[in-house]
Write a protein that holds these residues in place. Structure first.
Motif, PDB file in Angstrom:
ATOM      1  N   PRO A  86       0.831  -1.211   0.000  1.00  0.00           N
ATOM      2  CA  PRO A  86       0.000   0.000   0.000  1.00  0.00           C
ATOM      3  C   PRO A  86       0.866   1.261   0.000  1.00  0.00           C
ATOM      4  CG  PRO A  86      -0.881  -1.598   1.532  1.00  0.00           C
ATOM      5  CD  PRO A  86       0.456  -2.129   1.069  1.00  0.00           C
ATOM      6  N   GLN A  87       0.313   2.353  -0.500  1.00  0.00           N
ATOM      7  CA  GLN A  87       1.028   3.621  -0.675  1.00  0.00           C
ATOM      8  C   GLN A  87       1.830   4.041   0.553  1.00  0.00           C
ATOM      9  OE1 GLN A  87       0.883   5.237  -3.707  1.00  0.00           O
ATOM     10  NE2 GLN A  87       2.409   6.645  -2.964  1.00  0.00           N
ATOM     11  N   GLY A  88       1.257   3.941   1.737  1.00  0.00           N
ATOM     12  CA  GLY A  88       1.943   4.372   2.957  1.00  0.00           C
ATOM     13  C   GLY A  88       2.633   3.242   3.697  1.00  0.00           C
ATOM     14  N   GLY A  89       2.911   2.133   3.031  1.00  0.00           N
ATOM     15  CA  GLY A  89       3.527   0.973   3.674  1.00  0.00           C
ATOM     16  C   GLY A  89       2.467  -0.034   4.090  1.00  0.00           C
ATOM     17  N   CYS A  90       2.911  -1.161   4.624  1.00  0.00           N
ATOM     18  CA  CYS A  90       1.972  -2.236   4.971  1.00  0.00           C
ATOM     19  C   CYS A  90       0.998  -1.831   6.072  1.00  0.00           C
ATOM     20  CB  CYS A  90       2.739  -3.500   5.361  1.00  0.00           C
ATOM     21  SG  CYS A  90       3.494  -4.275   3.911  1.00  0.00           S
ATOM     22  N   ASP A  91       1.384  -0.903   6.931  1.00  0.00           N
ATOM     23  CA  ASP A  91       0.491  -0.431   7.993  1.00  0.00           C
ATOM     24  C   ASP A  91      -0.057   0.961   7.676  1.00  0.00           C
ATOM     25  OD1 ASP A  91       0.844  -2.778   9.434  1.00  0.00           O
ATOM     26  OD2 ASP A  91       2.559  -2.000  10.545  1.00  0.00           O
ATOM     27  N   ASP A  92      -0.279   1.235   6.383  1.00  0.00           N
ATOM     28  CA  ASP A  92      -0.818   2.525   5.926  1.00  0.00           C
ATOM     29  C   ASP A  92      -2.152   2.798   6.629  1.00  0.00           C
ATOM     30  OD1 ASP A  92      -1.995   4.662   4.548  1.00  0.00           O
ATOM     31  OD2 ASP A  92      -1.368   3.941   2.588  1.00  0.00           O
ATOM     32  N   PRO A  93      -2.230   3.886   7.411  1.00  0.00           N
ATOM     33  CA  PRO A  93      -3.466   4.167   8.159  1.00  0.00           C
ATOM     34  C   PRO A  93      -4.646   4.566   7.284  1.00  0.00           C
ATOM     35  CG  PRO A  93      -1.888   5.947   8.444  1.00  0.00           C
ATOM     36  CD  PRO A  93      -1.188   4.876   7.665  1.00  0.00           C
ATOM     37  N   THR A 136     -11.147  -6.529  13.351  1.00  0.00           N
ATOM     38  CA  THR A 136     -10.144  -5.621  13.889  1.00  0.00           C
ATOM     39  C   THR A 136      -8.819  -5.889  13.189  1.00  0.00           C
ATOM     40  OG1 THR A 136     -11.249  -5.718  16.040  1.00  0.00           O
ATOM     41  CG2 THR A 136      -9.013  -4.809  16.004  1.00  0.00           C
ATOM     42  N   MET A 137      -8.183  -4.822  12.728  1.00  0.00           N
ATOM     43  CA  MET A 137      -6.902  -4.957  12.039  1.00  0.00           C
ATOM     44  C   MET A 137      -5.772  -4.991  13.067  1.00  0.00           C
ATOM     45  SD  MET A 137      -7.877  -2.195   9.123  1.00  0.00           S
ATOM     46  CE  MET A 137      -6.512  -2.405   8.012  1.00  0.00           C
ATOM     47  N   VAL A 138      -4.790  -5.862  12.829  1.00  0.00           N
ATOM     48  CA  VAL A 138      -3.636  -5.995  13.723  1.00  0.00           C
ATOM     49  C   VAL A 138      -2.386  -5.589  12.931  1.00  0.00           C
ATOM     50  CG1 VAL A 138      -2.315  -7.572  15.176  1.00  0.00           C
ATOM     51  CG2 VAL A 138      -4.792  -7.915  14.901  1.00  0.00           C
ATOM     52  N   VAL A 139      -1.756  -4.483  13.335  1.00  0.00           N
ATOM     53  CA  VAL A 139      -0.605  -3.952  12.590  1.00  0.00           C
ATOM     54  C   VAL A 139       0.692  -4.667  12.952  1.00  0.00           C
ATOM     55  CG1 VAL A 139      -1.649  -1.687  12.284  1.00  0.00           C
ATOM     56  CG2 VAL A 139      -0.192  -2.112  14.255  1.00  0.00           C
ATOM     57  N   GLY A 140       1.696  -4.467  12.090  1.00  0.00           N
ATOM     58  CA  GLY A 140       3.040  -4.956  12.371  1.00  0.00           C
ATOM     59  C   GLY A 140       3.369  -6.330  11.837  1.00  0.00           C
ATOM     60  N   ARG A 141       2.467  -6.953  11.099  1.00  0.00           N
ATOM     61  CA  ARG A 141       2.729  -8.310  10.610  1.00  0.00           C
ATOM     62  C   ARG A 141       2.895  -8.390   9.092  1.00  0.00           C
ATOM     63  NH1 ARG A 141       0.430 -12.202  14.308  1.00  0.00           N
ATOM     64  NH2 ARG A 141       1.273 -13.764  12.910  1.00  0.00           N
ATOM     65  N   GLY A 142       2.647  -7.273   8.384  1.00  0.00           N
ATOM     66  CA  GLY A 142       2.706  -7.290   6.927  1.00  0.00           C
ATOM     67  C   GLY A 142       4.085  -6.992   6.379  1.00  0.00           C
ATOM     68  N   LYS A 194       5.268 -17.534  -4.410  1.00  0.00           N
ATOM     69  CA  LYS A 194       4.733 -17.529  -3.040  1.00  0.00           C
ATOM     70  C   LYS A 194       3.919 -16.268  -2.784  1.00  0.00           C
ATOM     71  CE  LYS A 194       8.396 -20.361  -1.139  1.00  0.00           C
ATOM     72  NZ  LYS A 194       9.595 -20.382  -0.348  1.00  0.00           N
ATOM     73  N   TYR A 195       3.207 -16.288  -1.671  1.00  0.00           N
ATOM     74  CA  TYR A 195       2.403 -15.150  -1.234  1.00  0.00           C
ATOM     75  C   TYR A 195       3.138 -14.400  -0.133  1.00  0.00           C
ATOM     76  CZ  TYR A 195      -1.769 -16.817  -3.694  1.00  0.00           C
ATOM     77  OH  TYR A 195      -2.663 -17.193  -4.654  1.00  0.00           O
ATOM     78  N   SER A 196       2.844 -13.107  -0.016  1.00  0.00           N
ATOM     79  CA  SER A 196       3.442 -12.266   1.013  1.00  0.00           C
ATOM     80  C   SER A 196       2.338 -11.783   1.956  1.00  0.00           C
ATOM     81  CB  SER A 196       4.144 -11.078   0.355  1.00  0.00           C
ATOM     82  OG  SER A 196       4.831 -10.326   1.314  1.00  0.00           O
ATOM     83  N   PRO A 197       2.574 -11.807   3.283  1.00  0.00           N
ATOM     84  CA  PRO A 197       1.544 -11.334   4.220  1.00  0.00           C
ATOM     85  C   PRO A 197       1.396  -9.815   4.138  1.00  0.00           C
ATOM     86  CG  PRO A 197       3.569 -11.830   5.397  1.00  0.00           C
ATOM     87  CD  PRO A 197       3.791 -12.236   3.969  1.00  0.00           C
ATOM     88  N   LEU A 198       0.151  -9.336   4.115  1.00  0.00           N
ATOM     89  CA  LEU A 198      -0.079  -7.897   3.999  1.00  0.00           C
ATOM     90  C   LEU A 198      -0.700  -7.303   5.268  1.00  0.00           C
ATOM     91  CD1 LEU A 198       0.211  -5.521   2.055  1.00  0.00           C
ATOM     92  CD2 LEU A 198      -2.106  -5.983   1.288  1.00  0.00           C
ATOM     93  N   MET A 199      -1.797  -7.890   5.753  1.00  0.00           N
ATOM     94  CA  MET A 199      -2.455  -7.364   6.946  1.00  0.00           C
ATOM     95  C   MET A 199      -3.142  -8.507   7.680  1.00  0.00           C
ATOM     96  SD  MET A 199      -3.323  -4.952   9.057  1.00  0.00           S
ATOM     97  CE  MET A 199      -2.780  -3.436   8.291  1.00  0.00           C
ATOM     98  N   LEU A 200      -3.107  -8.439   9.011  1.00  0.00           N
ATOM     99  CA  LEU A 200      -3.755  -9.438   9.860  1.00  0.00           C
ATOM    100  C   LEU A 200      -5.085  -8.889  10.355  1.00  0.00           C
ATOM    101  CD1 LEU A 200      -3.360 -12.228  11.217  1.00  0.00           C
ATOM    102  CD2 LEU A 200      -2.382 -11.010  13.167  1.00  0.00           C
TER     103      LEU A 200
END
Length: 166
Positions: free
Chosen positions: A20-27, A81-87, A99-105
């Motif tokens: 995502p534009q602002g990184g994986c934890d884009d608010p 509920t979104m959990v940040v820091g894992r993407g 393979k797949y890459s984790p984006l958001m939990l």
């Protein structure tokens, strides 16, 4: 409660670090997907939009969540509920290996996320370092030319899945 990791994959030609534009934890990034009721199995008619910056208070107890929605069929209420820091961004190496890459939990109670929808608001960079911003993947692909690297760049075959995570 079940945690679902949104996993993304795509074919990246001369590109890396799709996220995502602002990184994986884009608010401000909008995650669009359908939800399936955990009680009756009814699939939502429209996509549900979840954004990290948008929270609502939980109806019972303290805390907040990103989505509270009632099933139109059985009336059961569920939360997402979104959990940040894992993407992590989708890299060229991960793409090459298929393979797949984790984006958001997503912490889901009463619902299961399904059918993620790719939209605009992505960024990616060429292997030569040229940055491409506000990439729209709603058509399922992106093609451009990297002047610096003197080569075509392309994103195709975008796919997503939700994996159960313990």
């Amino acid at each position: 409660m079940v945690n679902y990791m949104l996993m993304i994959s795509a074919e990246l030609e001369n590109l890396t670090n799709l996220q995502p534009q602002g990184g994986c934890d884009d608010p401000n990034f909008s995650y669009l997907f359908k939800v399936k009721c955990g009680r009756c199995g009814e699939l939502s008619q429209r996509e549900t939009c979840v954004v990290l910056n948008d929270t609502v208070p939980l109806p019972v107890g303290k805390g907040s969540t990103h989505l509270i929605q009632k099933c139109k069929f059985c009336g059961r209420e569920g939360t997402v509920t979104m959990v940040v820091g894992r993407g992590k961004p989708l890299t060229h190496e991960t793409s090459e290996s298929g393979k797949y890459s984790p984006l958001m939990l997503f912490d889901c109670r009463g619902y299961e996320p399904v059918d993620f929808v790719f939209t605009g608001g992505w960024k990616v960079e060429s292997l030569e370092g040229t940055k491409f911003e506000d990439v729209d993947l709603s058509s399922g692909e992106f093609a451009e030319y990297d002047e610096k690297g003197e080569c075509p760049v392309m994103i195709s075959n975008v796919r997503a899945t939700f994996d159960v995570v313990k």
